[in-house]
Design a protein around this motif. Structure first.
Motif, PDB file in Angstrom:
ATOM      1  N   GLY A  96     -38.005  48.606  30.354  1.00 35.96           N
ATOM      2  CA  GLY A  96     -38.161  47.576  31.367  1.00 35.96           C
ATOM      3  C   GLY A  96     -36.888  47.353  32.153  1.00 35.96           C
ATOM      4  N   GLY A  97     -36.924  46.397  33.074  1.00 34.85           N
ATOM      5  CA  GLY A  97     -35.763  46.151  33.922  1.00 34.85           C
ATOM      6  C   GLY A  97     -34.550  45.715  33.140  1.00 34.85           C
ATOM      7  N   VAL A  98     -34.686  44.668  32.315  1.00 39.32           N
ATOM      8  CA  VAL A  98     -33.559  44.203  31.512  1.00 39.32           C
ATOM      9  C   VAL A  98     -33.179  45.240  30.475  1.00 39.32           C
ATOM     10  CG1 VAL A  98     -32.822  42.481  29.815  1.00 39.32           C
ATOM     11  CG2 VAL A  98     -34.005  41.750  31.886  1.00 39.32           C
ATOM     12  N   ILE A 122     -32.111  42.414  20.899  1.00 41.67           N
ATOM     13  CA  ILE A 122     -32.430  41.727  22.144  1.00 41.67           C
ATOM     14  C   ILE A 122     -33.942  41.726  22.289  1.00 41.67           C
ATOM     15  CG2 ILE A 122     -32.314  41.864  24.657  1.00 41.67           C
ATOM     16  CD1 ILE A 122     -29.414  42.661  24.388  1.00 41.67           C
ATOM     17  N   SER A 123     -34.497  40.527  22.473  1.00 40.11           N
ATOM     18  CA  SER A 123     -35.940  40.336  22.383  1.00 40.11           C
ATOM     19  C   SER A 123     -36.525  39.696  23.640  1.00 40.11           C
ATOM     20  CB  SER A 123     -36.275  39.453  21.175  1.00 40.11           C
ATOM     21  OG  SER A 123     -37.637  39.105  21.174  1.00 40.11           O
ATOM     22  N   PRO A 124     -37.310  40.446  24.416  1.00 39.50           N
ATOM     23  CA  PRO A 124     -38.096  39.845  25.479  1.00 39.50           C
ATOM     24  C   PRO A 124     -39.515  39.494  25.012  1.00 39.50           C
ATOM     25  CG  PRO A 124     -38.061  42.198  25.762  1.00 39.50           C
ATOM     26  CD  PRO A 124     -37.306  41.912  24.499  1.00 39.50           C
ATOM     27  N   ARG A 150     -42.583  50.341  19.424  1.00 39.81           N
ATOM     28  CA  ARG A 150     -42.512  48.905  19.123  1.00 39.81           C
ATOM     29  C   ARG A 150     -43.649  48.459  18.223  1.00 39.81           C
ATOM     30  NH1 ARG A 150     -44.396  44.265  22.028  1.00 39.81           N
ATOM     31  NH2 ARG A 150     -44.942  45.535  23.848  1.00 39.81           N
ATOM     32  N   HIS A 151     -44.780  49.158  18.255  1.00 43.32           N
ATOM     33  CA  HIS A 151     -45.943  48.745  17.476  1.00 43.32           C
ATOM     34  C   HIS A 151     -45.874  49.231  16.029  1.00 43.32           C
ATOM     35  CE1 HIS A 151     -48.040  47.001  20.911  1.00 43.32           C
ATOM     36  NE2 HIS A 151     -47.480  47.973  21.610  1.00 43.32           N
ATOM     37  N   ASP A 152     -44.819  49.943  15.684  1.00 48.95           N
ATOM     38  CA  ASP A 152     -44.549  50.302  14.287  1.00 48.95           C
ATOM     39  C   ASP A 152     -43.071  50.050  14.028  1.00 48.95           C
ATOM     40  OD1 ASP A 152     -44.987  51.222  11.713  1.00 48.95           O
ATOM     41  OD2 ASP A 152     -44.712  53.327  12.262  1.00 48.95           O
ATOM     42  N   LEU A 153     -42.609  48.862  14.447  1.00 44.17           N
ATOM     43  CA  LEU A 153     -41.183  48.582  14.527  1.00 44.17           C
ATOM     44  C   LEU A 153     -40.497  48.619  13.171  1.00 44.17           C
ATOM     45  CD1 LEU A 153     -39.137  47.949  16.738  1.00 44.17           C
ATOM     46  CD2 LEU A 153     -39.572  45.523  16.370  1.00 44.17           C
ATOM     47  N   MET A 154     -41.074  47.972  12.184  1.00 46.66           N
ATOM     48  CA  MET A 154     -40.427  47.856  10.882  1.00 46.66           C
ATOM     49  C   MET A 154     -40.133  49.225  10.288  1.00 46.66           C
ATOM     50  SD  MET A 154     -39.693  45.257   8.663  1.00 46.66           S
ATOM     51  CE  MET A 154     -41.006  44.041   8.637  1.00 46.66           C
ATOM     52  N   MET A 210     -32.926  47.274  21.125  1.00 42.03           N
ATOM     53  CA  MET A 210     -33.405  46.742  22.398  1.00 42.03           C
ATOM     54  C   MET A 210     -34.916  46.898  22.457  1.00 42.03           C
ATOM     55  SD  MET A 210     -32.819  45.315  25.343  1.00 42.03           S
ATOM     56  CE  MET A 210     -34.447  44.650  25.745  1.00 42.03           C
ATOM     57  N   VAL A 211     -35.629  45.784  22.327  1.00 41.96           N
ATOM     58  CA  VAL A 211     -37.090  45.803  22.383  1.00 41.96           C
ATOM     59  C   VAL A 211     -37.517  45.873  23.850  1.00 41.96           C
ATOM     60  CG1 VAL A 211     -39.189  44.573  21.762  1.00 41.96           C
ATOM     61  CG2 VAL A 211     -37.191  44.452  20.256  1.00 41.96           C
TER      62      VAL A 211
END
Length: 333
Positions: free
Chosen positions: A159-161, A220-222, A201-205, A154-155
């Protein structure tokens, strides 16, 4: 019911710092159609969809925004069967009708659920839109069940979603949930929501591969712009990705080699195009049961009042700021 009501809306797209970006007005109280409820709005929440409309969409007149509400039914259409006057309800509404930033709102009974008894109106108003969005991705698009296993990424888990995806996946599936968050308070929030792991998230891989070298089953990608190559590397063959954003010119070709399924999610599709569909009524009813059973919690983090233009401009500004955690709610009193 006749007469006029107070409402907040906009007449042209403007920055939220402009006093005319959202204004108070008096408009006629609407009359219910056959399947409509007239709801006295007690609380609303502000979503990115509100901000996007207010800042970039021509209202072609005066438009009332608001895509989340909790309130009390005050009148019903002659074909209504699900609710009665006096019922406490919650819902997200739809984009092609006047919104919830008003004293009263008309809403189709098929997209309304009974408000959780254990939440007040403000805490309840935080949940409908994000819950519907999360539910449709997890259980409609992905087809997950209580027996489902594997790994979900979950990216933007704070957040809300993201908060509702994490909670629902934890409560109703057997998935291992990896959330992304950058700040310490965001990481803590995602963990409290139920994420098994939280990464940057800024070092996701590197972060995700360290946890699951073979990759994840669901994403899931916003925030899809610039991330498709990364998703292609992280997703397992025959995996599934659901996106809530719509970046222009998005190239999905890197996903083809793994036969990845890409799902678009817009929670307004059913209300606009399938008005007789009761899917959202059913899921909000089940969500209320899960909340009252203590298995889901509100995501309200900022509570403002009263429901007027000045307060809603404040709420919009908070949602526009980067790194928001949970939801901003506005009560009538």
């Amino acid at each position: 019911m006749n007469g006029v009501m107070r409402a907040v809306g906009y007449r042209r797209p403007l920055p939220v710092s402009d006093p005319e970006s959202l204004v108070d007005a008096e408009v006629p109280v609407p009359t219910p159609g056959p399947h409509d409820l007239l709801v006295r709005v007690e609380a609303v929440s502000v979503n990115p969809a509100d901000v996007k409309s207010r800042s970039g969409s021509d209202p072609k007149g005066f438009r009332i925004l608001g895509y989340d509400a909790a309130g009390v039914v005050t009148a019903v259409g002659d074909a209504v069967t699900r609710f009665a006057v006096g019922d406490e309800v919650w819902y997200a509404g739809q984009i092609d009708r006047p919104g919830s930033n008003a004293q009263f709102q008309l809403v189709n009974e098929n997209i309304v659920g009974p408000k959780p008894a254990t939440l007040d109106f403000a805490d309840a108003a935080a949940l409908p839109l994000t819950t519907i969005t999360a539910w449709e991705m997890l259980f409609d698009h992905f087809g997950l069940t209580a027996q489902s296993t594997g790994t979900l990424l979950m990216v933007g888990a704070a957040g809300g979603v993201g908060s509702m995806v994490v909670q629902l996946a934890r409560a109703r599936t057997g998935l291992t949930i990896i959330g992304t968050a950058r700040r310490g308070e965001s990481r803590q929030w995602a963990t409290e929501m139920g994420a098994h792991h939280v990464v940057d998230r800024h070092d996701l891989m590197a972060s995700v591969h360290a946890l699951v070298p073979d990759g994840v089953d669901y994403i899931i990608s916003p925030f899809s712009k610039g991330n498709i190559e990364t998703y292609a590397a992280l997703i397992r063959p025959l995996g599934h990705i659901a996106a809530t954003d719509e970046p222009e010119g998005l190239d999905l070709l890197p996903l083809k080699a793994k036969s990845v399924t890409w799902h678009w999610e817009l929670m307004f599709t059913r209300p606009m195009l399938l008005p007789a569909d009761s899917y959202q009524h059913d899921l909000l009813t089940e969500t209320a049961r899960l909340v009252d059973a203590g298995r889901l919690r509100t995501t309200a983090t900022t509570r403002l009042s009263p429901l007027n233009a000045a307060t809603l401009r404040d709420a919009h500004a908070r949602v526009e700021s980067s790194g928001a955690i949970g939801k901003v709610v506005v009560s009538t009193a």
